[in-house]
Design a protein around this motif. Structure first.
Motif, PDB file in Angstrom:
ATOM      1  N   ALA A 100       0.804  -1.225   0.000  1.00  0.00           N
ATOM      2  CA  ALA A 100       0.000   0.000   0.000  1.00  0.00           C
ATOM      3  C   ALA A 100       0.840   1.280   0.000  1.00  0.00           C
ATOM      4  CB  ALA A 100      -0.921   0.010   1.214  1.00  0.00           C
ATOM      5  N   LEU A 101       2.047   1.208   0.536  1.00  0.00           N
ATOM      6  CA  LEU A 101       2.846   2.405   0.796  1.00  0.00           C
ATOM      7  C   LEU A 101       3.099   3.310  -0.421  1.00  0.00           C
ATOM      8  CD1 LEU A 101       4.277   4.039   2.975  1.00  0.00           C
ATOM      9  CD2 LEU A 101       6.343   2.683   2.507  1.00  0.00           C
ATOM     10  N   PRO A 102       3.544   2.796  -1.572  1.00  0.00           N
ATOM     11  CA  PRO A 102       3.797   3.717  -2.689  1.00  0.00           C
ATOM     12  C   PRO A 102       2.542   4.490  -3.127  1.00  0.00           C
ATOM     13  CG  PRO A 102       4.860   1.615  -3.099  1.00  0.00           C
ATOM     14  CD  PRO A 102       3.978   1.424  -1.900  1.00  0.00           C
ATOM     15  N   THR A 103       1.399   3.820  -3.149  1.00  0.00           N
ATOM     16  CA  THR A 103       0.160   4.496  -3.522  1.00  0.00           C
ATOM     17  C   THR A 103      -0.215   5.522  -2.461  1.00  0.00           C
ATOM     18  OG1 THR A 103      -0.590   2.556  -4.760  1.00  0.00           O
ATOM     19  CG2 THR A 103      -2.272   4.173  -4.144  1.00  0.00           C
ATOM     20  N   ALA A 104      -0.106   5.142  -1.196  1.00  0.00           N
ATOM     21  CA  ALA A 104      -0.439   6.071  -0.108  1.00  0.00           C
ATOM     22  C   ALA A 104       0.450   7.311  -0.152  1.00  0.00           C
ATOM     23  CB  ALA A 104      -0.303   5.360   1.236  1.00  0.00           C
ATOM     24  N   GLU A 105       1.755   7.116  -0.344  1.00  0.00           N
ATOM     25  CA  GLU A 105       2.665   8.263  -0.404  1.00  0.00           C
ATOM     26  C   GLU A 105       2.343   9.158  -1.594  1.00  0.00           C
ATOM     27  OE1 GLU A 105       6.652   6.563   1.833  1.00  0.00           O
ATOM     28  OE2 GLU A 105       6.555   6.427  -0.354  1.00  0.00           O
ATOM     29  N   SER A 106       1.992   8.561  -2.735  1.00  0.00           N
ATOM     30  CA  SER A 106       1.691   9.368  -3.921  1.00  0.00           C
ATOM     31  C   SER A 106       0.405  10.174  -3.758  1.00  0.00           C
ATOM     32  CB  SER A 106       1.602   8.482  -5.165  1.00  0.00           C
ATOM     33  OG  SER A 106       0.412   7.717  -5.167  1.00  0.00           O
ATOM     34  N   LYS A 107      -0.464   9.747  -2.858  1.00  0.00           N
ATOM     35  CA  LYS A 107      -1.736  10.436  -2.609  1.00  0.00           C
ATOM     36  C   LYS A 107      -1.696  11.269  -1.330  1.00  0.00           C
ATOM     37  CE  LYS A 107      -3.707   8.006  -5.954  1.00  0.00           C
ATOM     38  NZ  LYS A 107      -4.049   8.622  -7.215  1.00  0.00           N
ATOM     39  N   ASN A 108      -0.561  11.286  -0.658  1.00  0.00           N
ATOM     40  CA  ASN A 108      -0.424  11.975   0.630  1.00  0.00           C
ATOM     41  C   ASN A 108      -1.457  11.494   1.643  1.00  0.00           C
ATOM     42  OD1 ASN A 108       1.803  13.616  -0.077  1.00  0.00           O
ATOM     43  ND2 ASN A 108       0.416  14.970  -1.200  1.00  0.00           N
ATOM     44  N   LEU A 109      -1.636  10.177   1.691  1.00  0.00           N
ATOM     45  CA  LEU A 109      -2.572   9.560   2.625  1.00  0.00           C
ATOM     46  C   LEU A 109      -1.819   8.638   3.569  1.00  0.00           C
ATOM     47  CD1 LEU A 109      -5.441   8.551   0.155  1.00  0.00           C
ATOM     48  CD2 LEU A 109      -5.507  10.392   1.844  1.00  0.00           C
ATOM     49  N   SER A 110      -2.286   8.545   4.787  1.00  0.00           N
ATOM     50  CA  SER A 110      -1.722   7.565   5.707  1.00  0.00           C
ATOM     51  C   SER A 110      -2.425   6.232   5.465  1.00  0.00           C
ATOM     52  CB  SER A 110      -1.911   8.007   7.156  1.00  0.00           C
ATOM     53  OG  SER A 110      -3.289   8.120   7.444  1.00  0.00           O
ATOM     54  N   ILE A 111      -1.766   5.167   5.846  1.00  0.00           N
ATOM     55  CA  ILE A 111      -2.357   3.833   5.723  1.00  0.00           C
ATOM     56  C   ILE A 111      -3.099   3.540   7.022  1.00  0.00           C
ATOM     57  CG2 ILE A 111      -1.901   1.369   5.455  1.00  0.00           C
ATOM     58  CD1 ILE A 111       0.683   2.192   3.934  1.00  0.00           C
ATOM     59  N   LYS A 112      -4.375   3.233   6.884  1.00  0.00           N
ATOM     60  CA  LYS A 112      -5.193   2.886   8.044  1.00  0.00           C
ATOM     61  C   LYS A 112      -5.223   1.362   8.156  1.00  0.00           C
ATOM     62  CE  LYS A 112      -7.900   7.011   7.433  1.00  0.00           C
ATOM     63  NZ  LYS A 112      -9.169   7.660   7.549  1.00  0.00           N
ATOM     64  N   ILE A 113      -5.220   0.871   9.361  1.00  0.00           N
ATOM     65  CA  ILE A 113      -5.201  -0.573   9.593  1.00  0.00           C
ATOM     66  C   ILE A 113      -6.623  -1.071   9.844  1.00  0.00           C
ATOM     67  CG2 ILE A 113      -4.313  -2.427  11.083  1.00  0.00           C
ATOM     68  CD1 ILE A 113      -2.163  -0.933   9.367  1.00  0.00           C
ATOM     69  N   TYR A 114      -6.976  -2.179   9.159  1.00  0.00           N
ATOM     70  CA  TYR A 114      -8.257  -2.831   9.427  1.00  0.00           C
ATOM     71  C   TYR A 114      -7.973  -4.198  10.051  1.00  0.00           C
ATOM     72  CZ  TYR A 114      -7.655  -5.823   5.288  1.00  0.00           C
ATOM     73  OH  TYR A 114      -7.185  -6.742   4.384  1.00  0.00           O
ATOM     74  N   ASP A 115      -8.958  -4.710  10.753  1.00  0.00           N
ATOM     75  CA  ASP A 115      -8.843  -6.009  11.406  1.00  0.00           C
ATOM     76  C   ASP A 115      -9.166  -7.092  10.384  1.00  0.00           C
ATOM     77  OD1 ASP A 115      -9.030  -8.315  12.930  1.00  0.00           O
ATOM     78  OD2 ASP A 115     -10.453  -7.482  14.377  1.00  0.00           O
ATOM     79  N   HIS A 116      -8.161  -7.855   9.981  1.00  0.00           N
ATOM     80  CA  HIS A 116      -8.359  -8.884   8.954  1.00  0.00           C
ATOM     81  C   HIS A 116      -9.220 -10.047   9.446  1.00  0.00           C
ATOM     82  CE1 HIS A 116      -4.990 -10.636  11.161  1.00  0.00           C
ATOM     83  NE2 HIS A 116      -5.289 -11.783  10.592  1.00  0.00           N
ATOM     84  N   LYS A 117      -9.547 -10.062  10.729  1.00  0.00           N
ATOM     85  CA  LYS A 117     -10.423 -11.108  11.272  1.00  0.00           C
ATOM     86  C   LYS A 117     -11.854 -10.602  11.465  1.00  0.00           C
ATOM     87  CE  LYS A 117      -6.698 -13.580  13.494  1.00  0.00           C
ATOM     88  NZ  LYS A 117      -6.129 -14.097  14.728  1.00  0.00           N
ATOM     89  N   ASN A 118     -12.076  -9.317  11.205  1.00  0.00           N
ATOM     90  CA  ASN A 118     -13.413  -8.717  11.349  1.00  0.00           C
ATOM     91  C   ASN A 118     -13.673  -7.852  10.118  1.00  0.00           C
ATOM     92  OD1 ASN A 118     -15.854  -7.809  12.330  1.00  0.00           O
ATOM     93  ND2 ASN A 118     -14.947  -6.332  13.730  1.00  0.00           N
ATOM     94  N   LEU A 119     -13.879  -8.513   8.989  1.00  0.00           N
ATOM     95  CA  LEU A 119     -14.017  -7.818   7.712  1.00  0.00           C
ATOM     96  C   LEU A 119     -15.331  -7.050   7.626  1.00  0.00           C
ATOM     97  CD1 LEU A 119     -12.753 -10.712   5.410  1.00  0.00           C
ATOM     98  CD2 LEU A 119     -11.425  -8.833   6.401  1.00  0.00           C
ATOM     99  N   ASN A 120     -15.250  -5.847   7.090  1.00  0.00           N
ATOM    100  CA  ASN A 120     -16.426  -4.997   6.869  1.00  0.00           C
ATOM    101  C   ASN A 120     -17.198  -4.712   8.152  1.00  0.00           C
ATOM    102  OD1 ASN A 120     -17.816  -3.424   4.949  1.00  0.00           O
ATOM    103  ND2 ASN A 120     -19.453  -4.918   4.863  1.00  0.00           N
ATOM    104  N   SER A 121     -16.484  -4.370   9.184  1.00  0.00           N
ATOM    105  CA  SER A 121     -17.120  -4.040  10.458  1.00  0.00           C
ATOM    106  C   SER A 121     -17.967  -2.776  10.313  1.00  0.00           C
ATOM    107  CB  SER A 121     -16.053  -3.808  11.533  1.00  0.00           C
ATOM    108  OG  SER A 121     -15.302  -2.647  11.225  1.00  0.00           O
ATOM    109  N   ALA A 122     -18.859  -2.555  11.254  1.00  0.00           N
ATOM    110  CA  ALA A 122     -19.691  -1.347  11.237  1.00  0.00           C
ATOM    111  C   ALA A 122     -18.805  -0.100  11.265  1.00  0.00           C
ATOM    112  CB  ALA A 122     -20.653  -1.363  12.420  1.00  0.00           C
ATOM    113  N   GLU A 123     -17.729  -0.162  12.027  1.00  0.00           N
ATOM    114  CA  GLU A 123     -16.798   0.966  12.110  1.00  0.00           C
ATOM    115  C   GLU A 123     -16.167   1.250  10.737  1.00  0.00           C
ATOM    116  OE1 GLU A 123     -12.524   1.985  14.241  1.00  0.00           O
ATOM    117  OE2 GLU A 123     -13.746   0.378  15.046  1.00  0.00           O
TER     118      GLU A 123
END
Length: 180
Positions: free
Chosen positions: A94-117
């Motif tokens: 994700a890092l090269p795309t995030a840096e090119s867009k000036n976005l931070s990488i947010k972490i999701y829980d890979h054991k709780n996909l598509n949570s309400a949050e």
């Protein structure tokens, strides 16, 4: 190379505007006044498999090149957010795309996909999600609202791109593309 990337972006735009897979009664609905939400799901690039005991390896040189390639593929996509599971290989993808867009990488829980949050945080946005062979298709299914994919991504496949659009009218769509 630039011409092929531009052509791919144009093809993605055209395909996305033309191809719709209708949802079912289990669709995740949105308020009619809300914008569409678009998810771009990819799996991590090639990882270092030289140490079978390492459960959190880095990308190989080839994997780092692929991560740069994804950055070029997504050059014309105006992402609002970029999500990754909390593994080195997904974050490095994700890092090269995030840096090119000036976005931070947010972490999701890979054991709780598509949570309400996660749904609340991404509603009405364009979102890149980097995952794994055994999570990416199922994450796409959960956002779509029904089971489009029934199997994992093959371990040898690193160029899959699933684009899921969640529409306020409930007519959600998905594209299953291969980018090499």
């Amino acid at each position: 190379m630039t011409r092929s990337i531009t052509l791919l972006v144009l093809m993605l735009t055209f395909l996305f505007s033309c191809q719709t897979t209708p949802g079912n009664k289990n669709d995740i609905s949105q308020n009619k006044s809300e914008k569409s939400t678009t998810y771009y799901f990819i799996r991590h690039a090639e990882k270092n498999t030289s140490d079978a005991n390492n459960k959190n390896p880095e990308l190989t040189a080839e994997g780092k090149q692929r991560a740069e390639h994804w950055k070029m593929i997504f050059a014309e996509v105006d992402f609002d957010a970029i999500y990754s599971s909390d593994f080195i290989r997904t974050k490095e993808t994700a890092l090269p795309t995030a840096e090119s867009k000036n976005l931070s990488i947010k972490i999701y829980d890979h054991k709780n996909l598509n949570s309400a949050e996660f749904r609340k945080a991404t509603l009405g946005k364009k979102v890149l999600v980097v995952g794994h062979t055994n999570t990416t298709p199922y994450f796409a299914n959960r956002t779509l609202g029904y089971d489009h994919f029934e199997t994992d991504i093959d371990e040898s496949e690193h160029g899959k791109l699933f684009i899921v659009q969640i529409n306020p009218n409930g007519k959600n769509s998905i594209q299953d593309l291969t980018v090499n």
